[in-house]
Design a protein around this motif. Structure first.
Motif, PDB file in Angstrom:
ATOM      1  N   ASP A 150      84.815  12.718  -5.116  1.00 25.02           N
ATOM      2  CA  ASP A 150      83.557  12.399  -4.123  1.00 25.02           C
ATOM      3  C   ASP A 150      83.757  12.430  -2.828  1.00 25.02           C
ATOM      4  O   ASP A 150      82.783  12.161  -1.944  1.00 25.02           O
ATOM      5  CB  ASP A 150      82.973  11.456  -4.811  1.00 25.02           C
ATOM      6  CG  ASP A 150      83.427  10.117  -4.551  1.00 25.02           C
ATOM      7  OD1 ASP A 150      84.830   9.903  -4.025  1.00 25.02           O
ATOM      8  OD2 ASP A 150      82.653   9.010  -4.524  1.00 25.02           O
ATOM      9  N   ILE A 151      84.985  12.998  -2.186  1.00 22.33           N
ATOM     10  CA  ILE A 151      85.233  12.886  -0.676  1.00 22.33           C
ATOM     11  C   ILE A 151      84.227  13.592   0.111  1.00 22.33           C
ATOM     12  O   ILE A 151      84.000  13.236   0.958  1.00 22.33           O
ATOM     13  CB  ILE A 151      86.589  13.297  -0.650  1.00 22.33           C
ATOM     14  CG1 ILE A 151      87.113  12.986   0.892  1.00 22.33           C
ATOM     15  CG2 ILE A 151      86.779  14.700  -0.838  1.00 22.33           C
ATOM     16  CD1 ILE A 151      87.438  11.390   1.322  1.00 22.33           C
ATOM     17  N   GLY A 152      83.863  14.707  -0.492  1.00 23.54           N
ATOM     18  CA  GLY A 152      82.738  15.593   0.212  1.00 23.54           C
ATOM     19  C   GLY A 152      81.577  14.678   0.353  1.00 23.54           C
ATOM     20  O   GLY A 152      80.981  14.941   1.474  1.00 23.54           O
ATOM     21  N   ALA A 153      80.976  14.316  -0.611  1.00 24.93           N
ATOM     22  CA  ALA A 153      79.657  13.559  -0.517  1.00 24.93           C
ATOM     23  C   ALA A 153      79.762  12.266   0.468  1.00 24.93           C
ATOM     24  O   ALA A 153      78.762  12.133   1.218  1.00 24.93           O
ATOM     25  CB  ALA A 153      79.305  13.030  -1.948  1.00 24.93           C
ATOM     26  N   PHE A 154      80.990  11.538   0.398  1.00 27.44           N
ATOM     27  CA  PHE A 154      81.136  10.456   1.264  1.00 27.44           C
ATOM     28  C   PHE A 154      81.143  10.757   2.701  1.00 27.44           C
ATOM     29  O   PHE A 154      80.469  10.319   3.718  1.00 27.44           O
ATOM     30  CB  PHE A 154      82.575   9.636   1.043  1.00 27.44           C
ATOM     31  CG  PHE A 154      82.683   8.633   1.918  1.00 27.44           C
ATOM     32  CD1 PHE A 154      82.121   7.281   1.815  1.00 27.44           C
ATOM     33  CD2 PHE A 154      83.697   8.803   3.108  1.00 27.44           C
ATOM     34  CE1 PHE A 154      82.452   6.589   2.664  1.00 27.44           C
ATOM     35  CE2 PHE A 154      84.215   7.843   4.066  1.00 27.44           C
ATOM     36  CZ  PHE A 154      83.324   6.726   3.783  1.00 27.44           C
ATOM     37  N   LEU A 155      81.910  12.096   3.018  1.00 25.85           N
ATOM     38  CA  LEU A 155      81.838  12.576   4.475  1.00 25.85           C
ATOM     39  C   LEU A 155      80.642  13.152   4.826  1.00 25.85           C
ATOM     40  O   LEU A 155      80.173  13.133   6.171  1.00 25.85           O
ATOM     41  CB  LEU A 155      82.963  13.827   4.473  1.00 25.85           C
ATOM     42  CG  LEU A 155      84.497  13.065   4.386  1.00 25.85           C
ATOM     43  CD1 LEU A 155      85.486  14.138   4.081  1.00 25.85           C
ATOM     44  CD2 LEU A 155      84.847  12.428   5.481  1.00 25.85           C
ATOM     45  N   GLN A 156      79.893  13.717   3.990  1.00 24.01           N
ATOM     46  CA  GLN A 156      78.275  14.309   4.287  1.00 24.01           C
ATOM     47  C   GLN A 156      77.533  13.124   4.704  1.00 24.01           C
ATOM     48  O   GLN A 156      76.680  13.144   5.543  1.00 24.01           O
ATOM     49  CB  GLN A 156      77.800  14.845   3.037  1.00 24.01           C
ATOM     50  CG  GLN A 156      78.343  16.373   2.929  1.00 24.01           C
ATOM     51  CD  GLN A 156      77.880  17.219   4.394  1.00 24.01           C
ATOM     52  OE1 GLN A 156      78.869  17.397   4.990  1.00 24.01           O
ATOM     53  NE2 GLN A 156      76.920  17.404   4.730  1.00 24.01           N
TER      54      GLN A 156
END
Length: 188
Positions: A150-156
């Protein structure tokens, strides 16, 4: 010599790849993670390189490199076995102020391709300054297993907050706390 780690914005940069074999294909795959402004000059292209160039609608000139081919490029990657051609292109690149990387020839390179991980907006690069590309790849594999899905969601989410919250010490503290909490959650 160690290389300075830098992340280049390739958005408006024109890239030339000289070569069409397996190594050139690997470099092409890496470049396509960051830009599609890539042209290829090669006498022969591997089937994989041909297919990828066609799929991504890249400019391909199936011929030998000629002096002056790099005139309108910002970056040139030379992935050919001919060392004398690597040297000629590197020397020529200095006349046009374009960055040049010759595969497996650090003396003829302004930069090298490190091993990297790209997951959405997260990019992590690993380099051994050419001492051991195999070790850099193993470290990459190790790090890849640590990064949560879920790194992408966190960064978004963080990006959205950066665009909306006013700058200042409170914002910096909040971002630091969110990042610390995220890392703690992922490392448990």
């Amino acid at each position: 010599m160690s290389y300075f780690p830098a992340f280049l914005n390739l958005e408006d940069k024109r890239v030339l790849l000289v070569g069409g074999g397996e190594i050139a294909h690997t470099k092409l795959v890496h470049l396509l993670d960051f830009t599609s402004e890539i042209s290829i000059i090669a006498q022969e292209l591997s089937e994989k390189t041909k297919a990828l160039a066609k799929e991504r609608n890249l400019s391909v000139m199936q011929r030998a490199y000629s002096r002056g081919d790099i005139t309108n490029f910002d970056i040139v990657i030379v992935a050919v076995d001919d060392i004398s051609l690597q040297v000629k292109i590197f020397e020529e690149s200095k006349q046009y102020n374009c960055l040049c990387s010759c595969v497996d020839s650090s003396k003829q390179s302004d930069f090298i391709f490190g091993s990297y991980i790209k997951k959405d907006d997260l990019t992590i690069a690993v380099s051994t300054s050419g001492a051991s590309p195999a070790l850099a790849k193993e470290i990459k594999k190790y790090l890849l297993n640590l990064i949560p899905d879920d790194i992408g969601a966190f960064l978004q989410e963080m990006k959205s907050l950066r665009e909306t919250l006013p700058k200042g010490k409170d914002r910096m503290k909040m971002f630091k706390k969110r990042a610390e909490d995220y890392i703690k959650r992922w490392s448990n």
